[in-house]
Scaffold this active site. Structure first.
Site, PDB file in Angstrom:
ATOM      1  N   ARG A   1       5.425   9.913   3.127  1.00 18.73           N
ATOM      2  CA  ARG A   1       6.639   9.627   3.883  1.00 18.73           C
ATOM      3  C   ARG A   1       7.858  10.097   3.089  1.00 18.73           C
ATOM      4  O   ARG A   1       7.851  10.074   1.859  1.00 18.73           O
ATOM      5  CB  ARG A   1       6.773   8.124   4.142  1.00 18.73           C
ATOM      6  CG  ARG A   1       5.561   7.525   4.799  1.00 18.73           C
ATOM      7  CD  ARG A   1       5.905   6.228   5.486  1.00 18.73           C
ATOM      8  NE  ARG A   1       6.086   5.112   4.563  1.00 18.73           N
ATOM      9  CZ  ARG A   1       6.097   3.840   4.979  1.00 18.73           C
ATOM     10  NH1 ARG A   1       5.954   3.569   6.261  1.00 18.73           N
ATOM     11  NH2 ARG A   1       6.256   2.852   4.125  1.00 18.73           N
TER      12      ARG A   1
ATOM     13  N   ASP B   1      11.007  -7.045   7.347  1.00 24.17           N
ATOM     14  CA  ASP B   1      10.534  -6.123   6.304  1.00 24.17           C
ATOM     15  C   ASP B   1      10.254  -4.746   6.891  1.00 24.17           C
ATOM     16  O   ASP B   1       9.997  -3.799   6.143  1.00 24.17           O
ATOM     17  CB  ASP B   1       9.273  -6.672   5.618  1.00 24.17           C
ATOM     18  CG  ASP B   1       8.199  -7.072   6.614  1.00 24.17           C
ATOM     19  OD1 ASP B   1       8.489  -7.904   7.501  1.00 24.17           O
ATOM     20  OD2 ASP B   1       7.077  -6.551   6.540  1.00 24.17           O
TER      21      ASP B   1
ATOM     22  N   ASP C   1      -6.415  -4.159   0.622  1.00 27.56           N
ATOM     23  CA  ASP C   1      -6.967  -3.153  -0.283  1.00 27.56           C
ATOM     24  C   ASP C   1      -6.008  -2.027  -0.666  1.00 27.56           C
ATOM     25  O   ASP C   1      -6.368  -1.130  -1.416  1.00 27.56           O
ATOM     26  CB  ASP C   1      -8.234  -2.552   0.344  1.00 27.56           C
ATOM     27  CG  ASP C   1      -7.950  -1.927   1.708  1.00 27.56           C
ATOM     28  OD1 ASP C   1      -6.758  -1.871   2.109  1.00 27.56           O
ATOM     29  OD2 ASP C   1      -8.905  -1.497   2.380  1.00 27.56           O
ATOM     30  N   GLY C   2      -4.809  -2.020  -0.103  1.00 30.04           N
ATOM     31  CA  GLY C   2      -3.860  -0.963  -0.464  1.00 30.04           C
ATOM     32  C   GLY C   2      -4.126   0.372   0.214  1.00 30.04           C
ATOM     33  O   GLY C   2      -3.463   1.365  -0.069  1.00 30.04           O
TER      34      GLY C   2
ATOM     35  N   LYS D   1       1.752   6.429   1.510  1.00 34.69           N
ATOM     36  CA  LYS D   1       1.301   5.191   2.174  1.00 34.69           C
ATOM     37  C   LYS D   1      -0.220   5.208   2.259  1.00 34.69           C
ATOM     38  O   LYS D   1      -0.803   6.119   2.852  1.00 34.69           O
ATOM     39  CB  LYS D   1       1.914   5.068   3.577  1.00 34.69           C
ATOM     40  CG  LYS D   1       1.509   3.783   4.299  1.00 34.69           C
ATOM     41  CD  LYS D   1       2.362   3.543   5.520  1.00 34.69           C
ATOM     42  CE  LYS D   1       1.907   2.314   6.287  1.00 34.69           C
ATOM     43  NZ  LYS D   1       2.724   2.093   7.482  1.00 34.69           N
TER      44      LYS D   1
ATOM     45  N   ARG E   1       0.827  -1.212   0.000  1.00 33.79           N
ATOM     46  CA  ARG E   1       0.000   0.000   0.000  1.00 33.79           C
ATOM     47  C   ARG E   1       0.860   1.260   0.000  1.00 33.79           C
ATOM     48  O   ARG E   1       0.344   2.359   0.206  1.00 33.79           O
ATOM     49  CB  ARG E   1      -0.946   0.014   1.183  1.00 33.79           C
ATOM     50  CG  ARG E   1      -0.253  -0.137   2.529  1.00 33.79           C
ATOM     51  CD  ARG E   1      -1.259   0.082   3.609  1.00 33.79           C
ATOM     52  NE  ARG E   1      -0.751  -0.354   4.899  1.00 33.79           N
ATOM     53  CZ  ARG E   1      -1.414  -0.193   6.020  1.00 33.79           C
ATOM     54  NH1 ARG E   1      -2.590   0.401   5.990  1.00 33.79           N
ATOM     55  NH2 ARG E   1      -0.925  -0.596   7.162  1.00 33.79           N
TER      56      ARG E   1
ATOM     57  N   ASP F   1       7.902   2.217   9.327  1.00 31.74           N
ATOM     58  CA  ASP F   1       6.614   1.517   9.439  1.00 31.74           C
ATOM     59  C   ASP F   1       6.027   1.586  10.840  1.00 31.74           C
ATOM     60  O   ASP F   1       6.127   0.639  11.637  1.00 31.74           O
ATOM     61  CB  ASP F   1       6.738   0.054   8.972  1.00 31.74           C
ATOM     62  CG  ASP F   1       6.621  -0.052   7.464  1.00 31.74           C
ATOM     63  OD1 ASP F   1       6.644   1.005   6.792  1.00 31.74           O
ATOM     64  OD2 ASP F   1       6.518  -1.173   6.944  1.00 31.74           O
TER      65      ASP F   1
HETATM   66  P1  AMP Z   1       3.071  -4.322   8.006  1.00 32.71           P
HETATM   67  O1  AMP Z   1       2.599  -5.269   9.036  1.00 32.71           O
HETATM   68  O2  AMP Z   1       2.322  -3.019   7.981  1.00 32.71           O
HETATM   69  O3  AMP Z   1       4.528  -4.133   8.003  1.00 32.71           O
HETATM   70  O4  AMP Z   1       2.699  -4.996   6.603  1.00 32.71           O
HETATM   71  C1  AMP Z   1       3.141  -6.258   6.195  1.00 32.71           C
HETATM   72  C2  AMP Z   1       2.838  -6.440   4.736  1.00 32.71           C
HETATM   73  O5  AMP Z   1       1.450  -6.305   4.485  1.00 32.71           O
HETATM   74  C3  AMP Z   1       3.523  -5.440   3.820  1.00 32.71           C
HETATM   75  O6  AMP Z   1       3.865  -6.085   2.635  1.00 32.71           O
HETATM   76  C4  AMP Z   1       2.444  -4.412   3.589  1.00 32.71           C
HETATM   77  O7  AMP Z   1       2.620  -3.698   2.403  1.00 32.71           O
HETATM   78  C5  AMP Z   1       1.197  -5.286   3.529  1.00 32.71           C
HETATM   79  N1  AMP Z   1      -0.013  -4.556   3.895  1.00 32.71           N
HETATM   80  C6  AMP Z   1      -0.386  -4.121   5.122  1.00 32.71           C
HETATM   81  N2  AMP Z   1      -1.580  -3.501   5.058  1.00 32.71           N
HETATM   82  C7  AMP Z   1      -1.971  -3.531   3.769  1.00 32.71           C
HETATM   83  C8  AMP Z   1      -3.129  -3.059   3.063  1.00 32.71           C
HETATM   84  N3  AMP Z   1      -4.122  -2.430   3.677  1.00 32.71           N
HETATM   85  N4  AMP Z   1      -3.163  -3.276   1.738  1.00 32.71           N
HETATM   86  C9  AMP Z   1      -2.177  -3.921   1.101  1.00 32.71           C
HETATM   87  N5  AMP Z   1      -1.088  -4.396   1.710  1.00 32.71           N
HETATM   88  C10 AMP Z   1      -0.978  -4.218   3.020  1.00 32.71           C
HETATM   89 MG    MG Z   2       5.696  -2.979   6.920  1.00 32.21          MG
END
Ligand code: AMP
Ligand code: MG
Length: 535
Positions: free
Chosen positions: A203, A280, A145-146, A133, A114, A290
């Site tokens: 960001r 990540d 959903d991004g 973001k 996203r 993040d």
């Molecule tokens: P995070 O836990 O925020 O570090 O996210 C882990 C993974 O999930 C990363 O690849 C993010 O880009 C993906 N991600 C988190 N929330 C969303 C969202 N609403 N739509 C698409 N990808 C997401």
């Molecule tokens: Mg992340």
């Protein structure tokens, strides 16, 4: 007299000299259609943001904008860019490909699901990447959903800036834009999804490369691309490492390890708990990146985590962060092994992390206390005992970490003064037990003796302690108050918090209400103590 050149005028966001360097240098996704899929042999996918209905600028970091030479604009092309409603011809927005270890397990391909990088700009303060973001789906969105909800975006916007002004390395946040569109989230993961307002954070960072960008290439055996990306990282961000040094990859690891260890020390200093230290979510530049279910220690408790998803294992609790930083760094070392070969070189980098942490962490604690770490062995043992005693007491008395250290950064004439400072920082309803009272008095008398030995004048000591013990941190309930107001259309608390958090070490008595202990109502209120990953 030399004639002074006029400073170049600031430019609006849309007037910046946008470049698409990364997308031009590295192989991008040959598939142009935006659908979720596994990819290979690429570093990114060129992906446009998805337009939103009714963007409004909810918050803007004037300080960051000034640093970068950007003029605030609340409408027109600049707002359209910040909302993902416009892409300039000089841009090739992209989502990066990365993988990662989540909660200790290799998760394979993740990527910017996203986040979309608009491009790079040579700003007044150097080259920066700008990333939206919550700007819509990408090939890495998997089943999501991004998008991002307002509450998590307010948290990311404020905390990025707060951390910067605390002196903690971090990605920055320039703007917070409401999308005018709803996003559906199941906040408590209990089968009750509801609509929430959507938002986008812009960001800013010299680079958004994560450990995971390198890990994915190692995991799939794409060694040539791994080498190219690593050489790029060195050339672009580590000018002290010669690009032809045969040990350049080892030297890079040393530097990333050093920065990561120091980042952990900084988080510990200010009482920050990241909450999701997956690989990540670790930036190779050693920046905090993040902001999800993060939190600030209130009652001192090394086992505390704000992340409800982690409440069982507590892998990412406050006290584990330095060890997890090391574990994550080991995964990065493994990822670069194909470039280095020699395992003993990797071990050296890993050892360096430990050395840095073991040397600098006690120095940081000593600075918070206004003392120096003794060198003489017996003295050092006594000092370590005092530190252990202090942290044990902070925990058993449920003292607020920020208030305690700030309260200590003053002239305390004797034990009564000290206890007078301590008592209001405690979350315990009852007064101190006789045992705790005795133990605190004993600790304070040893601390007093040490202060005297340190030989610093009180005024000097107070000044240096106040420079490392913040008065203002983004307590979870403060962020939550700003969110509740913003959700009902009032963004003024966001602006006020930002203004105060820009000077976290100042006394600033007119904003005293933002430096108070967490109120009782917030002890277990949603968003104030425990947070889910739903964002
Ligand atoms: P995070 O836990 O925020 O570090 O996210 C882990 C993974 O999930 C990363 O690849 C993010 O880009 C993906 N991600 C988190 N929330 C969303 C969202 N609403 N739509 C698409 N990808 C997401
Ligand atoms: Mg992340």
């Amino acid at each position: 007299m030399a004639q002074e050149l006029p400073l170049p005028a600031d430019l609006s966001f849309s007037e910046l000299p946008w470049e698409a360097r990364f997308a031009g240098l590295f192989p991008g996704d040959p598939e142009a259609v935006n659908f979720t899929r596994p990819v290979s042999e690429i570093t990114h996918s060129v992906t446009s943001p998805t337009a939103v209905r009714a963007p409004t600028l909810l918050a803007w970091s004037d300080r960051l904008a000034t640093e970068l030479g950007i003029k605030k604009s609340e409408s027109g092309d600049s707002l359209a860019l910040l909302a993902g409603n416009l892409v300039l011809p000089s841009m090739r927005p992209y989502a990066a490909r990365y993988g990662g270890h989540q909660f200790g397990h290799w998760a394979g391909q993740l990527g910017d699901g996203r986040a979309i990088t608009l491009g790079e700009v040579e700003t007044k303060s150097g080259r920066r990447e700008f990333q939206l973001k919550g700007a819509g789906p990408t090939p890495y969105s998997r089943r999501a959903d991004g998008r991002a909800v307002l509450r998590s975006s307010v948290r990311e916007f404020l905390c990025s800036e707060a951390m910067h002004f605390l002196g903690v390395p971090t990605t920055r946040a320039l703007a917070l834009v409401g999308t005018g569109e709803a996003v559906v989230r199941d906040l408590f993961y209990d089968g009750n999804p509801r609509e929430e307002p959507g938002a986008i954070v812009t960001r800013v960072s010299p680079s958004f490369l994560r450990f995971g960008n390198f890990q994915i290439l190692a995991a799939t055996g794409e060694t040539d691309l791994l080498r190219d990306l690593t050489d790029f990282l060195i050339a672009d961000h580590f000018p002290n490492i010669s690009p032809v040094d045969p040990d350049r990859y080892g030297l890079l690891l040393d530097e990333v390890g050093r920065r990561t260890a120091r980042l952990m020390i900084e988080w510990m200093r200010v009482g920050f708990v990241h909450g999701v230290m997956n690989t990540d979510n670790m930036a190779v530049l050693g920046l905090t990146i993040d902001y999800g279910p993060y939190g600030w220690l209130e009652p001192y408790d090394p086992g505390w985590t704000p992340n409800t998803t982690d409440s069982e294992g507590r892998r990412y609790c406050y006290g584990n962060q330095p060890g997890i930083g090391h574990w994550n760094f080991a995964r990065l070392c493994e990822a670069l092994q194909p470039l280095i070969g020699d395992e003993s070189r990797l071990k050296r980098s890993l050892e360096l992390y430990r050395e840095i942490f073991e040397r600098e962490y006690p120095e940081m604690i000593a600075r918070k206390l206004g003392v120096t770490v003794p060198v003489e062995a017996a003295e050092l043992t006594a000092y370590r005992e005092e530190i252990e005693m202090l942290f044990g007491l902070l925990q058993s008395s449920e003292a607020d970490m920020t208030l305690f250290f700030r309260g200590l950064s003053t002239e305390l004439a004797g034990a009564e003064d000290f206890l007078g400072m301590l008592t209001p920082t405690l979350y315990r309803a009852a007064p101190l037990t006789p045992e705790l009272d005795t133990a605190w008095r004993a600790w304070f008398s040893r601390y007093r003796a040490r202060l005297i030995k340190s030989g610093l004048l009180a005024a000097e000591r107070i000044q240096s302690m106040r420079a490392v013990n913040p008065k203002f941190v983004l307590r979870n309930y403060l962020a939550q108050n700003a969110i509740v107001a913003a959700e009902s259309g009032d963004a003024t608390l966001i602006a006020r918090l930002l203004r105060v958090l820009e000077f976290p070490y100042d006394e600033n008595p007119s904003d005293q209400d933002l430096a108070e202990k967490r109120p009782e109502w917030a002890r277990s209120a949603p968003g104030c103590s425990a947070l889910s990953c739903s964002s």
